[in-house]
Design an enzyme around this catalytic site. Sequence first.
Site, mmCIF file in Angstrom:
data_model
loop_
_atom_site.group_PDB
_atom_site.id
_atom_site.type_symbol
_atom_site.label_atom_id
_atom_site.label_comp_id
_atom_site.label_asym_id
_atom_site.label_seq_id
_atom_site.Cartn_x
_atom_site.Cartn_y
_atom_site.Cartn_z
ATOM 1 N N GLU A 90 0.815 -1.207 0.000
ATOM 2 C CA GLU A 90 0.000 0.000 0.000
ATOM 3 C C GLU A 90 0.850 1.259 0.000
ATOM 4 O O GLU A 90 1.960 1.293 0.553
ATOM 5 C CB GLU A 90 -0.945 -0.009 1.218
ATOM 6 C CG GLU A 90 -2.008 -1.088 1.105
ATOM 7 C CD GLU A 90 -2.989 -1.108 2.270
ATOM 8 O OE1 GLU A 90 -4.090 -1.650 2.086
ATOM 9 O OE2 GLU A 90 -2.664 -0.574 3.358
ATOM 10 N N CYS A 103 3.324 8.692 0.531
ATOM 11 C CA CYS A 103 3.868 7.802 1.559
ATOM 12 C C CYS A 103 4.010 6.438 0.913
ATOM 13 O O CYS A 103 3.016 5.833 0.497
ATOM 14 C CB CYS A 103 2.939 7.744 2.763
ATOM 15 S SG CYS A 103 3.488 6.609 4.060
ATOM 16 N N CYS A 110 6.493 -6.555 7.358
ATOM 17 C CA CYS A 110 7.597 -6.007 8.156
ATOM 18 C C CYS A 110 7.896 -6.985 9.289
ATOM 19 O O CYS A 110 6.975 -7.577 9.859
ATOM 20 C CB CYS A 110 7.206 -4.642 8.725
ATOM 21 S SG CYS A 110 8.520 -3.803 9.648
ATOM 22 N N CYS A 114 6.762 -3.646 15.704
ATOM 23 C CA CYS A 114 6.299 -2.647 16.682
ATOM 24 C C CYS A 114 4.862 -2.971 17.076
ATOM 25 O O CYS A 114 4.008 -3.190 16.203
ATOM 26 C CB CYS A 114 6.395 -1.249 16.093
ATOM 27 S SG CYS A 114 8.081 -0.777 15.621
ATOM 28 N N CYS A 117 1.697 -1.138 15.521
ATOM 29 C CA CYS A 117 1.641 -0.976 14.074
ATOM 30 C C CYS A 117 0.972 -2.176 13.417
ATOM 31 O O CYS A 117 1.381 -3.325 13.621
ATOM 32 C CB CYS A 117 3.051 -0.796 13.506
ATOM 33 S SG CYS A 117 3.099 -0.575 11.708
ATOM 34 N N CYS A 334 -1.163 6.766 9.648
ATOM 35 C CA CYS A 334 0.073 6.235 10.194
ATOM 36 C C CYS A 334 -0.195 5.014 11.063
ATOM 37 O O CYS A 334 -1.017 5.060 11.979
ATOM 38 C CB CYS A 334 0.764 7.324 11.015
ATOM 39 S SG CYS A 334 2.337 6.831 11.715
#
Length: 346
Positions: A90, A103, A110, A114, A117, A334
């Site tokens: 994305e 962005c 990933c 975290c 996230c 975010c």
Amino acid sequence: MEDIRRYSLPQLRVFFEQHGEKSFRAKQVYEWLWQKGARNFDEMTNLSKQTRAMLAEHFFIHSLEVYTTQKSSDGTMKFGFKLHDGFIVEGVMIPAPDRRTACISSQVGCNVGCSFCATGKLGFKRNLSAGEIFDQVVEISRWAEKEGSRLTNIVMMGQGEPLLNVDNVLLAIDRITAADGLAMSPRRLTLSTSGIVRNIKELADQQVRFNLAVSLHAANDVKRSEIMRINDTYPLAELGEALVYFHEKTGSRVTFEYLMLRGINDTLEDAQELAQYCKQLPVKINLIEYNSTDDLRFAKSYSKTSAAFLAYLESKNLIVNLRRSKGEDIDGACGQLANKLTMIKE
């Protein structure tokens, strides 16, 4: 067959000479790849059909395509980009009165993990190639032009940890910012990292000209390790040392991204620890509103709490901005980039 976008201009010249072609063809191909964003060899219309066929015999262009689009009530656009192997990543276009910011992602998923996230919950699938990173910018730029605007800024804050795919990321940035690429100013590009110390030092040694942002989120090792396991590998002291080195080598002011999590990192004591940590080097601080995901452990800080946090930092003469959420209604804000379609099966 090889990825033609891994070839430098001199390497392409050698290829053409070895195959009985004039070396100037290399520059034509390079322009199609990195200035015009060609998706395939057939688009290279100033080359003969025979030359295009020869290229197709030896090389591939793994371009991506816009597979899904969503538009937020605030004008933010989210794109699902389909890759050649069916994976989806994305990207987001964020509008503002004076700018349009892309962005973009650097990995499929990933593995930094975290806890706040959504992307980290996907796990890590693979790195994006330099061409796939570059193509996101091209496609979002084309979309901006359709809407009568122009892409002005790029942030590498999408899916993935850019410094765990550093070679491809740096090649993509080179092509985005080079005069014989998209020719965007490196000062309009920001790379965001969770704090991979060894590669921050590598960027410093290369004296990169783009901006560096660090996802900090706590200036206390215990708290930061609780929400960012990368802190166990690169604790705050090591990170601070690398950032001081980066500033000394590049002269650039580092940005700290600080996600405001209710009752976790938003007290005045947290603000005091952050202000103390910022004494090491010149920084900017972006306080970021938390955007809801499926994880019920986290919530957005209360407005009064965020205001008090910001006021304390400003009282210490720090440069601070409170970033309001954009694109939350389409899971484009975010920390929310966890595409519902991870992979398309044909």
